[in-house]
Design a protein around this motif. Structure first.
Motif, short mmCIF file in Angstrom:
data_model
loop_
_atom_site.label_atom_id
_atom_site.label_comp_id
_atom_site.label_asym_id
_atom_site.label_seq_id
_atom_site.Cartn_x
_atom_site.Cartn_y
_atom_site.Cartn_z
N PRO A 26 0.84 -1.21 0.00
CA PRO A 26 0.00 0.00 0.00
C PRO A 26 0.87 1.25 0.00
O PRO A 26 2.10 1.17 0.05
CB PRO A 26 -0.80 -0.13 1.30
CG PRO A 26 0.08 -0.96 2.19
CD PRO A 26 0.80 -1.92 1.29
N THR A 27 0.24 2.38 -0.06
CA THR A 27 0.98 3.65 -0.07
C THR A 27 1.93 3.72 1.12
O THR A 27 1.54 3.50 2.26
CB THR A 27 0.01 4.84 -0.03
OG1 THR A 27 -0.85 4.75 -1.16
CG2 THR A 27 0.77 6.15 -0.08
N ALA A 28 3.19 3.98 0.82
CA ALA A 28 4.21 3.96 1.87
C ALA A 28 4.12 5.20 2.74
O ALA A 28 3.84 6.30 2.26
CB ALA A 28 5.60 3.88 1.23
N SER A 29 4.38 5.00 4.03
CA SER A 29 4.51 6.13 4.94
C SER A 29 5.65 5.83 5.90
O SER A 29 5.83 4.70 6.32
CB SER A 29 3.21 6.36 5.72
OG SER A 29 2.88 5.22 6.50
N PHE A 30 6.42 6.85 6.21
CA PHE A 30 7.59 6.67 7.06
C PHE A 30 7.49 7.62 8.25
O PHE A 30 8.04 8.72 8.24
CB PHE A 30 8.87 6.94 6.27
CG PHE A 30 9.00 6.10 5.04
CD1 PHE A 30 9.38 4.76 5.15
CD2 PHE A 30 8.75 6.62 3.80
CE1 PHE A 30 9.50 3.98 4.03
CE2 PHE A 30 8.86 5.84 2.67
CZ PHE A 30 9.23 4.50 2.78
N PRO A 31 6.75 7.21 9.29
CA PRO A 31 6.69 8.06 10.49
C PRO A 31 8.06 8.16 11.13
O PRO A 31 8.98 7.40 10.81
CB PRO A 31 5.69 7.32 11.38
CG PRO A 31 5.70 5.91 10.90
CD PRO A 31 5.98 5.98 9.43
N ALA A 32 8.18 9.08 12.06
CA ALA A 32 9.47 9.37 12.67
C ALA A 32 10.13 8.12 13.24
O ALA A 32 11.35 7.92 13.12
CB ALA A 32 9.30 10.42 13.77
#
Length: 608
Positions: free
Chosen positions: A397-403
Motif C-alpha cells: 500500500p501507499t508507503a509512509s515513514f513516520p518518525a
C-alpha cells in the motif's frame, strides 16, 4: 522413454518412495536427492520445462512459496564439525592464520535439499576458545525463529566442546549460504553454500551448482576487526575505521597467489550448445564485485531466493550476502574463457589481487589459460539495480515513514576508549550472549532489555512495515533482513563521482514530496539483501507475518561487529506459541558455565 517406463516402474517407484520416506533419517544427504530427483524428473521439471516442479499436487514457478510448499516427508541430515588451526594452507597456497573450518574445508559442505524437505544441521563446536553459531542466510524460518542461529538474539552461542541441532523446513527454493553469526567469525572461514532445488523461470540443461565468491584474508578476522575498530591505527592514514585490502578473492575456495607462484585457478566445465545454471554467492567480509565472463552473457532468473522474469545482462554487480541464479549458454567456440571479478571506484571493496578471476573451460578445450582478456565491465558504483520483476508478485500500500520508522547511520569515534562504532539512530547494537532476545520473550521481560539491544517493535498480525534508512556516510552498506524478503520501494541514485573521500555536502536526504511519488509499490524488486547507497537513502517494506526477533544489519562484517544493526521484534505475543522456547535452555546453560568465567576473551563488539 519416460512414458513407456512409467507403467513398468510404477509399483517399484511407489515401494521405493515409501522406503525412502521411512528411512529418511538413515539415508545420506547425497543419496536422497538422487532418488527423489529421479522420481520427480519422470513427471515434471525437465530441461524443456523447468517452470514445473511437481504435477500432482501441482507446485510450479507461480506458486506463492510464502503460503504454500510441498510436503516431501524427507529429512536431510548434516553434521558440521567446526575446528580451528593456527596455520592452514588455503586455496591459494598461502598460510591463513587462525583458520576456522567446517568438516576440515573451506567453503564448508553444501547443504542440499528439495523444496519442502526438512533440514537438520548438527553443529559440533571443536573450536579451541570461541563460541559459535550457524545462521542460514536468506532462509525464511517460518515459525522457527529459534533456529535462525544468531548469537545473543535467537540463541546463546554454542560453547567449545558442545553441540546443537537446528531443524527447519525448506519453505522456499533457490541459492543461499550459511555462516557463523558470532562477531566477525565467519571471516576466518566458517561458511558454506545452500542449494534448495525447485522450479526455475527459464530452462537449462545442466546445473553447475554453487559458485562461492569470497574475499580472503591471511590474518585473523578478529585481529583485523580490532584494527578496523581502532581509530588510531587505520589501514588508510587519516581515515578512522578504514578496512584492509583483502589478500585475495577465492572462487569456491581457490585462486592463484597474486604475490607468488602457488595456488591454481578454479575451473568449471561447459558443454557446447547447452544451457548451464550457475548459482552465484557473494560470501565476503568486505568486498562487493562486478562479475563478467569474456564472450558470454548472463540470463538472470533469481535475485537471492526470489524467481524473476528472466533478464539478460553482460555483467552483474553482486553485493555482500547477495545471490543470483544465472544461466550461461555455451554458444561460443570451444575454448577457455576468463570469468572476472572487478571492483568499483566507489568504496565497497578492494583487494591485493587486482584481477581476481577463474576459468570456464568448454569440454574438449585444451587445458590452458584463456588468451582473450576481455574488457572491463561498466563501473557498478556499488549500486543495486531495482528493475527486476518477481514472478510471484507483491503490492504494497501507499508507503509512509513516520518518525519512528526512520533509521539513520553514521560512523562515530569514541577517542576515550579508542573505538569506532556504526550506530543506528545513535545506538550501536550490543547483544547479551548469555541472555538472548528470545529468552527475554520467554520470561516476559522484553521491556527490561537494554537500549543497546536495538529492539524495535513492528506491527502485529499480517501488516505492512515500512522503513526508511538514511546513510550519513561515504560507505555503501549491504543491508540484510532475516526472516523475510524485503520489497525495495526505492533508493537514491548512485553518486556521479563516487571516488572517496567524499565531502559531506553530497548527502542526499529522502524528500517525501519528490521521492515519495516515485516509489515503486506494485511488484518492486524483492530480495533479502540490498545495498544502502553512500550519502543516500533506501526505502523498504515487508509483511509482519513471521513471529520472531529478526536481525536487520549491515553485512560488512566489520560494521556488523561495530553495531550497525537493529532487531525487529515481530508478533511478540505469538512467538512462544509457535516455537518451543524451552529448547533454548540446555545450550544457554552450557554457555553460562563457559562465559565469562572460563572464556579467555571479553565481548568487545556487538556480538553478532
Amino acid at each position: 522413454m519416460v512414458t513407456t517406463l512409467d507403467n513398468m516402474l510404477s509399483c517399484c517407484l511407489l515401494v521405493w518412495g515409501l522406503l525412502l520416506s521411512t528411512a529418511a533419517a538413515l539415508v545420506t544427504p547425497q543419496a536422497q536427492p538422487e532418488a527423489n530427483g529421479l522420481v520427480r524428473r519422470q513427471t515434471c521439471n525437465t530441461a524443456s520445462n523447468r517452470q514445473c516442479w511437481t504435477s500432482s499436487p501441482a507446485f510450479n514457478i507461480n506458486t506463492d512459496y510464502e503460503t504454500s510448499r510441498p510436503s516431501t516427508g524427507v529429512t536431510r541430515t548434516y553434521t558440521f564439525t567446526l575446528t580451528q588451526t593456527a596455520t592452514w594452507i588455503g586455496g591459494d597456497g598461502r598460510i591463513k592464520n587462525n583458520a576456522m573450518l567446517i568438516n576440515g574445508q573451506f567453503p564448508g559442505p553444501t547443504i542440499s535439499a528439495n523444496w519442502g524437505d526438512r533440514i537438520n544441521v548438527t553443529i559440533i563446536n571443536n573450536l579451541s576458545t570461541n563460541g559459535t553459531s550457524i545462521h542460514y542466510h536468506g532462509l525464511r524460518q517460518k515459525n522457527t525463529n529459534n533456529m535462525d542461529g544468531v548469537s545473543g538474539v535467537t540463541e546463546c552461542p554454542i560453547p567449545p566442546g558442545q553441540s546443537k541441532t537446528h531443524s527447519f523446513f525448506a519453505d522456499q527454493y533457490g541459492t543461499s549460504w550459511y555462516h557463523s553469526h558470532f562477531s566477525g567469525q565467519y571471516g576466518n572461514g566458517l561458511l558454506g553454500p545452500i542449494v534448495i532445488n525447485g522450479p526455475a523461470s527459464a530452462n537449462y540443461d545442466i546445473d553447475l551448482g554453487p559458485l562461492v565468491v569470497s574475499d580472503w584474508y591471511l590474518g585473523s578476522a578478529f585481529t583485523l576487526g580490532a584494527r578496523v575498530s581502532n581509530p588510531f591505527t587505520p589501514f588508510i592514514p587519516g581515515f578512522p575505521g578504514s578496512p584492509p585490502n583483502s589478500d585475495n578473492v577465492l572462487f569456491n575456495g581457490k585462486n592463484i597467489n597474486p604475490a607468488g607462484s602457488s595456488g591454481s585457478y578454479q575451473k568449471l566445465t561447459l558443454t557446447s550448445g547447452k544451457k548451464h545454471l550457475l548459482r552465484i554467492i557473494n560470501s565476503s567480509v568486505q568486498n562487493s564485485f562486478t562479475l563478467s565472463m569474456v564472450g558470454h552473457s548472463f540470463q538472470i532468473i533469481a535475485t537471492d531466493m526470489v524467481p524473476i522474469t528472466p533478464v539478460t545482462v553482460s555483467s552483474l554487480f553482486v553485493g555482500i550476502g547477495q545471490r543470483y541464479d544465472v544461466i550461461i549458454t555455451a554458444n561460443q567456440a570451444v575454448s577457455n574463457y576468463w570469468f572476472n571479478a572487478t571492483f568499483s571506484t566507489a568504496p565497497c571493496g578492494i583487494s591485493n589481487n587486482p584481477r581476481p578471476a577463474m576459468i570456464f573451460q568448454y569440454s574438449g578445450a585444451p587445458n590452458a589459460n584463456p588468451t582473450a582478456p576481455g574488457s572491463a565491465p561498466p563501473d557498478s558504483k556499488c549500486q543495486d539495480l531495482l528493475t527486476y520483476a518477481p514472478i510471484v508478485t507483491r503490492t504494497a500500500p501507499t508507503a509512509s515513514f513516520p518518525a519512528g520508522n526512520t533509521l539513520n547511520t553514521k560512523m562515530t569515534v569514541d577517542n576515550g576508549i579508542a573505538k569506532v562504532f556504526w550506530p543506528v539512530n545513535n545506538s550501536p547494537m550490543k547483544v547479551n550472549w548469555n541472555n538472548p532476545t528470545l529468552e527475554y520473550v520467554a520470561s516476559g521481560t522484553v521491556s527490561s532489555m537494554p537500549a543497546s539491544a536495538n529492539v524495535l517493535q513492528v506491527p502485529t498480525g499480517n501488516a505492512w512495515s515500512f522503513w526508511l534508512i538514511q546513510n550519513n556516510s561515504s560507505i555503501p552498506h549491504p543491508i540484510h533482513l532475516h526472516g523475510h524478503d524485503i520489497l525495495l520501494l526505492g533508493a537514491s541514485p548512485a553518486l556521479a563521482n563516487p571516488v572517496p573521500p567524499l565531502p559531506t555536502n553530497t548527502l542526499r536526504p529522502y524528500n517525501p514530496s519528490v521521492d515519495g511519488p516515485n516509489l515503486k509499490l506494485n511488484n518492486p524488486t524483492r530480495r533479502d539483501t540490498t545495498v544502502l547507497p553512500a550519502w543516500g537513502w533506501l526505502a523498504v517494506a515487508y509483511k509482519t507475518n513471521n513471529p520472531g526477533a529478526w536481525l536487520f544489519h549491515c553485512h560488512i562484517a566489520w560494521h556488523a561487529s561495530q553495531g550497525l544493526s537493529v532487531q525487529f521484534l515481530e508478533q511478540q505475543s505469538a512467538i512462544s506459541s509457535t516455537m518451543n522456547l524451552g529448547a533454548l535452555n540446555p545450550n544457554c546453560n552450557n554457555w553460562d558455565l563457559y562465559f565469562p568465567s572460563l572464556a579467555p576473551f571479553p565481548q568487545d563488539d556487538s556480538g553478532i
